[in-house]
Design a protein around this motif. Structure first.
Motif, PDB file in Angstrom:
ATOM      1  N   ALA A   1       0.824  -1.213   0.000  1.00  0.00           N
ATOM      2  CA  ALA A   1       0.000   0.000   0.000  1.00  0.00           C
ATOM      3  C   ALA A   1       0.857   1.262   0.000  1.00  0.00           C
ATOM      4  CB  ALA A   1      -0.927   0.000   1.213  1.00  0.00           C
ATOM      5  N   GLY A   2       2.101   1.135   0.453  1.00  0.00           N
ATOM      6  CA  GLY A   2       2.971   2.291   0.546  1.00  0.00           C
ATOM      7  C   GLY A   2       2.699   3.155   1.758  1.00  0.00           C
ATOM      8  N   GLU A   3       1.985   2.582   2.730  1.00  0.00           N
ATOM      9  CA  GLU A   3       1.654   3.298   3.961  1.00  0.00           C
ATOM     10  C   GLU A   3       1.212   2.291   5.011  1.00  0.00           C
ATOM     11  OE1 GLU A   3      -2.139   5.523   3.857  1.00  0.00           O
ATOM     12  OE2 GLU A   3      -2.483   4.587   1.912  1.00  0.00           O
TER      13      GLU A   3
ATOM     14  N   GLY B   1      -7.084  -0.850   9.951  1.00  0.00           N
ATOM     15  CA  GLY B   1      -8.287  -1.592   9.558  1.00  0.00           C
ATOM     16  C   GLY B   1      -7.997  -2.574   8.438  1.00  0.00           C
ATOM     17  N   ASN B   2      -9.028  -3.005   7.783  1.00  0.00           N
ATOM     18  CA  ASN B   2      -8.955  -4.029   6.750  1.00  0.00           C
ATOM     19  C   ASN B   2      -8.383  -3.463   5.450  1.00  0.00           C
ATOM     20  OD1 ASN B   2      -9.604  -5.966   4.752  1.00  0.00           O
ATOM     21  ND2 ASN B   2     -11.264  -6.742   6.052  1.00  0.00           N
ATOM     22  N   TRP B   3      -7.419  -4.156   4.857  1.00  0.00           N
ATOM     23  CA  TRP B   3      -6.808  -3.671   3.618  1.00  0.00           C
ATOM     24  C   TRP B   3      -7.752  -3.734   2.433  1.00  0.00           C
ATOM     25  CZ3 TRP B   3      -6.451  -7.300  -0.199  1.00  0.00           C
ATOM     26  CH2 TRP B   3      -6.296  -8.641   0.162  1.00  0.00           C
ATOM     27  N   TRP B   4      -8.829  -4.466   2.553  1.00  0.00           N
ATOM     28  CA  TRP B   4      -9.802  -4.533   1.447  1.00  0.00           C
ATOM     29  C   TRP B   4     -10.422  -3.180   1.132  1.00  0.00           C
ATOM     30  CZ3 TRP B   4     -10.162  -7.840  -2.235  1.00  0.00           C
ATOM     31  CH2 TRP B   4      -9.750  -9.154  -2.026  1.00  0.00           C
ATOM     32  N   SER B   5     -10.421  -2.266   2.095  1.00  0.00           N
ATOM     33  CA  SER B   5     -11.002  -0.944   1.855  1.00  0.00           C
ATOM     34  C   SER B   5      -9.992   0.038   1.246  1.00  0.00           C
ATOM     35  CB  SER B   5     -11.560  -0.368   3.159  1.00  0.00           C
ATOM     36  OG  SER B   5     -10.519  -0.218   4.105  1.00  0.00           O
ATOM     37  N   HIS B   6      -8.747  -0.382   1.099  1.00  0.00           N
ATOM     38  CA  HIS B   6      -7.707   0.481   0.543  1.00  0.00           C
ATOM     39  C   HIS B   6      -7.841   0.548  -0.986  1.00  0.00           C
ATOM     40  CE1 HIS B   6      -3.665   1.902  -0.521  1.00  0.00           C
ATOM     41  NE2 HIS B   6      -3.687   2.456   0.686  1.00  0.00           N
ATOM     42  N   PRO B   7      -7.526   1.701  -1.594  1.00  0.00           N
ATOM     43  CA  PRO B   7      -7.601   1.822  -3.053  1.00  0.00           C
ATOM     44  C   PRO B   7      -6.727   0.812  -3.816  1.00  0.00           C
ATOM     45  CG  PRO B   7      -7.317   3.993  -2.061  1.00  0.00           C
ATOM     46  CD  PRO B   7      -7.196   2.975  -0.955  1.00  0.00           C
ATOM     47  N   ARG B   8      -5.683   0.302  -3.174  1.00  0.00           N
ATOM     48  CA  ARG B   8      -4.796  -0.677  -3.832  1.00  0.00           C
ATOM     49  C   ARG B   8      -5.141  -2.117  -3.437  1.00  0.00           C
ATOM     50  NH1 ARG B   8       0.881  -0.158  -4.335  1.00  0.00           N
ATOM     51  NH2 ARG B   8       0.346  -1.018  -6.347  1.00  0.00           N
ATOM     52  N   SER B   9      -6.354  -2.329  -2.948  1.00  0.00           N
ATOM     53  CA  SER B   9      -6.725  -3.648  -2.436  1.00  0.00           C
ATOM     54  C   SER B   9      -6.571  -4.756  -3.487  1.00  0.00           C
ATOM     55  CB  SER B   9      -8.151  -3.639  -1.888  1.00  0.00           C
ATOM     56  OG  SER B   9      -9.082  -3.351  -2.912  1.00  0.00           O
ATOM     57  N   GLN B  10      -6.914  -4.487  -4.729  1.00  0.00           N
ATOM     58  CA  GLN B  10      -6.798  -5.526  -5.757  1.00  0.00           C
ATOM     59  C   GLN B  10      -5.346  -5.907  -5.984  1.00  0.00           C
ATOM     60  OE1 GLN B  10      -9.410  -7.305  -7.017  1.00  0.00           O
ATOM     61  NE2 GLN B  10      -7.757  -8.601  -7.745  1.00  0.00           N
ATOM     62  N   ALA B  11      -4.453  -4.928  -5.991  1.00  0.00           N
ATOM     63  CA  ALA B  11      -3.022  -5.214  -6.148  1.00  0.00           C
ATOM     64  C   ALA B  11      -2.493  -5.969  -4.933  1.00  0.00           C
ATOM     65  CB  ALA B  11      -2.233  -3.916  -6.352  1.00  0.00           C
ATOM     66  N   ILE B  12      -2.938  -5.571  -3.753  1.00  0.00           N
ATOM     67  CA  ILE B  12      -2.522  -6.275  -2.526  1.00  0.00           C
ATOM     68  C   ILE B  12      -2.974  -7.729  -2.599  1.00  0.00           C
ATOM     69  CG2 ILE B  12      -2.844  -6.421  -0.019  1.00  0.00           C
ATOM     70  CD1 ILE B  12      -3.099  -3.298  -0.061  1.00  0.00           C
ATOM     71  N   PHE B  13      -4.213  -7.958  -2.986  1.00  0.00           N
ATOM     72  CA  PHE B  13      -4.735  -9.321  -3.107  1.00  0.00           C
ATOM     73  C   PHE B  13      -3.912 -10.126  -4.117  1.00  0.00           C
ATOM     74  CE2 PHE B  13      -7.395 -12.450  -5.241  1.00  0.00           C
ATOM     75  CZ  PHE B  13      -7.799 -13.217  -4.165  1.00  0.00           C
ATOM     76  N   THR B  14      -3.707  -9.556  -5.294  1.00  0.00           N
ATOM     77  CA  THR B  14      -2.996 -10.268  -6.361  1.00  0.00           C
ATOM     78  C   THR B  14      -1.589 -10.661  -5.925  1.00  0.00           C
ATOM     79  OG1 THR B  14      -4.297  -9.129  -8.052  1.00  0.00           O
ATOM     80  CG2 THR B  14      -2.192 -10.073  -8.746  1.00  0.00           C
TER      81      THR B  14
END
Length: 151
Positions: free
Chosen positions: A33-35, A39-52
């Motif tokens: 995420a770079g930060e 809370g849950n990372w699923w709500s982060h704008p980069r969630s799809q990249a984090i998941f992948t």
């Protein structure tokens, strides 16, 4: 961050939490995420990249996926497997089980666990036997307080 960069990150740190930072043990999700996430990372704008990328890391043979740190998904690079195996009697055995996410025929995800020491490769077991307890503790020293291993 690419999957290879994520693997390099795990190799550098040795033990990394997938999501939650735990003291000296860093979070891959935070790095992706770079930060520092709250809370849950699923709500982060980069969630799809984090998941992948976390799923790509989970598939890598040189990464043990287990619940080593506070029962949370943890990644252990194979360079630390011998030390971990050498000190396994000091850790909860359930936290050393290899965790795999399997896709079932009906499209659901199922978690499977391979008990410790069933997942331990023969060469890792041999290397663990060659380590003294002191050598193993030294390798894991920065992580000892979180792993509840006395130095």
């Amino acid at each position: 961050m690419t999957p290879q960069q994520a693997l390099d990150f795990i190799e550098q740190h040795g033990i990394v939490c997938e999501a939650a930072r735990r003291g000296a043990i860093v979070s891959l999700a935070d790095a992706l995420a770079g930060e520092t996430l709250s809370g849950n990372w699923w709500s982060h704008p980069r969630s799809q990249a984090i998941f992948t990328i976390t799923r790509a890391v989970r598939a890598e043979p040189q990464v043990l996926v287990c619940r080593l740190v506070d029962g949370k998904i943890s990644f252990v690079h194979q360079r630390l497997w011998p030390a971990l195996v050498r000190l396994a009697d000091r850790l909860p055995q359930k936290n050393l089980a290899r965790v795999r996410e399997v896709h079932t025929a009906n499209g659901r995800h199922k978690i499977e666990e391979e008990d410790f020491p069933d997942w331990v490769p023969a060469d890792t077991a041999t290397a663990a036997r060659r380590l003294t307890e002191k050598q193993a503790v030294t390798q894991l020293a920065p992580l000892l307080p979180k792993l509840a291993i006395d130095a």
